[in-house]
Design a protein around this motif. Structure first.
Motif, PDB file in Angstrom:
ATOM      1  N   MET A  45       0.832  -1.196   0.000  1.00 14.78           N
ATOM      2  CA  MET A  45       0.000   0.000   0.000  1.00 14.78           C
ATOM      3  C   MET A  45       0.872   1.254   0.000  1.00 14.78           C
ATOM      4  O   MET A  45       1.564   1.502  -0.977  1.00 14.78           O
ATOM      5  N   ASP A  46       0.855   2.041   1.054  1.00 13.37           N
ATOM      6  CA  ASP A  46       1.472   3.368   1.019  1.00 13.37           C
ATOM      7  C   ASP A  46       2.824   3.428   0.297  1.00 13.37           C
ATOM      8  O   ASP A  46       2.994   4.150  -0.674  1.00 13.37           O
ATOM      9  N   GLN A  47       3.777   2.677   0.806  1.00 13.24           N
ATOM     10  CA  GLN A  47       5.139   2.776   0.287  1.00 13.24           C
ATOM     11  C   GLN A  47       5.204   2.396  -1.186  1.00 13.24           C
ATOM     12  O   GLN A  47       5.845   3.069  -2.000  1.00 13.24           O
ATOM     13  N   THR A  48       4.490   1.335  -1.550  1.00 17.04           N
ATOM     14  CA  THR A  48       4.489   0.863  -2.930  1.00 17.04           C
ATOM     15  C   THR A  48       3.804   1.858  -3.857  1.00 17.04           C
ATOM     16  O   THR A  48       4.307   2.161  -4.948  1.00 17.04           O
ATOM     17  N   LEU A  49       2.660   2.388  -3.432  1.00 18.13           N
ATOM     18  CA  LEU A  49       1.881   3.276  -4.286  1.00 18.13           C
ATOM     19  C   LEU A  49       2.565   4.628  -4.460  1.00 18.13           C
ATOM     20  O   LEU A  49       2.552   5.204  -5.560  1.00 18.13           O
ATOM     21  N   LEU A  50       3.157   5.140  -3.401  1.00 18.26           N
ATOM     22  CA  LEU A  50       3.860   6.420  -3.500  1.00 18.26           C
ATOM     23  C   LEU A  50       5.081   6.300  -4.414  1.00 18.26           C
ATOM     24  O   LEU A  50       5.354   7.191  -5.226  1.00 18.26           O
TER      25      LEU A  50
END
Length: 325
Positions: A45-50
């Motif tokens: 989620m967060d880290q991958t998407l950013l």
């Protein structure tokens, strides 16, 4: 733990802020090089998407830690181990009831289509009523706990009518594959994984039970610091922009996420394409508190939380002026 660091970009860059507020954001950004956000996030989620959208060029330091349930994130914030994280209404009401040191600073609107009560593929069960006396797994203090209670109540049942078994995500997945459960209330890619390999099928979806409200929680110890507030609001806006970007290109989203979570890309894409609403962050509203209190009342009625549980006190307006309404 993976740490990323970027300098040189102001808070206003690429975030759609008005011309009137951009100079203020740029001025604030000059002081953010020494700020650190310890962010709790789910895998993929967060880290991958950013990173996939090029929005990980933070003007402050971000230290990511991985968690697999919102209740653990709430516990980590309470323990001063992380500064920012997201969970559904359910971990929040448990944390609030326990007097945890957390502050809800934003709402993330999101889908409800990735939550369901599963049964083994060959199970004769066709209704929740068929689960009387059966072994039903659930993930405690999460949406799975809540929607299982609601599904049982819809059929005039309670936990007293089943054999409830609290299991973490990995243990629940293992138990379903081993045939040790008669049903499992769960969420996320576990559903597609178990359906695809023929292990399980959906008995009932929770799409019409859940609100789709996820809350961004912050460490209240940092909210008096203007740099912390600026960095936290910037992070939330960036995450919202990443979701908006990938929401219009779900094949790209699936390509980014699949190798990280080790789920075949076609299954990830199928999961994304069935989402019933997009993710979008905003400042919390009074109606969010009312809805969350209703969730708390469900647990009070079930005897899981004590009477008088009131969750309004954990909502903080500290970031409201910095976020979309």
């Amino acid at each position: 733990m993976i740490v990323t660091r970027r300098h040189a970009l102001g808070l206003a860059a690429g975030l759609g802020l008005s011309a009137a507020t951009a100079p203020l954001r740029r001025a604030a950004a000059a002081d953010l090089a020494h700020a650190t956000l310890r962010v709790a996030a789910f895998r993929g989620m967060d880290q991958t998407l950013l990173a996939a959208t090029g929005l990980d060029d933070f003007p402050y330091r971000v230290a990511f830690s991985e968690f697999n349930s919102g209740n653990l994130i709430a516990q980590a914030i309470n323990a001063d181990a992380v500064d920012l994280g997201m969970w559904s209404e359910i971990p929040m009401v448990f944390a609030a009831s326990a007097g945890a040191r957390i502050a809800v600073v934003a709402t993330m609107e999101g889908p409800t289509t990735d939550q369901a009560l599963l049964v083994p593929a060959g199970s004769p069960a066709r209704s929740v009523t068929d689960l009387r006396g059966k072994r039903v797994g659930y993930i405690k203090a999460t949406t799975a706990h809540y929607f299982l209670l609601r599904m049982l109540a819809q059929h005039g049942m309670s936990f007293a009518d089943i054999h409830p078994i609290a299991l973490g995500m990995s243990d629940g997945l293992t138990a379903m594959k081993a045939g040790s459960l008669d049903a499992w209330a769960t969420y996320g890619y576990a559903i597609q994984t178990l359906e695809a390999d023929g292990t399980a099928r959906i008995l009932q979806s929770a799409a019409d039970i859940l609100s789709g409200h996820y809350f961004v929680g912050a460490n209240p110890r940092g909210l008096d610091n203007p740099d912390f507030r600026a960095a936290a609001a910037d992070y939330i806006r960036r995450l919202g922009k990443a979701y908006a970007t990938l929401g219009t290109d779900k094949p790209r989203w699936a390509r980014a996420v699949a190798p990280v979570i080790k789920v075949p890309e076609p299954l990830v894409l199928a999961y994304l394409q069935t989402q019933n609403r997009p993710y979008a962050p905003r400042a919390w509203r009074q109606g969010d508190i009312t809805g969350a209190q209703s969730v708390a009342d469900t647990f009070v009625t079930a005897g899981v939380l004590p009477p008088g549980t009131n969750i309004g006190a954990v909502f903080s307006p500290a970031l409201t002026p910095l976020l979309p309404a």
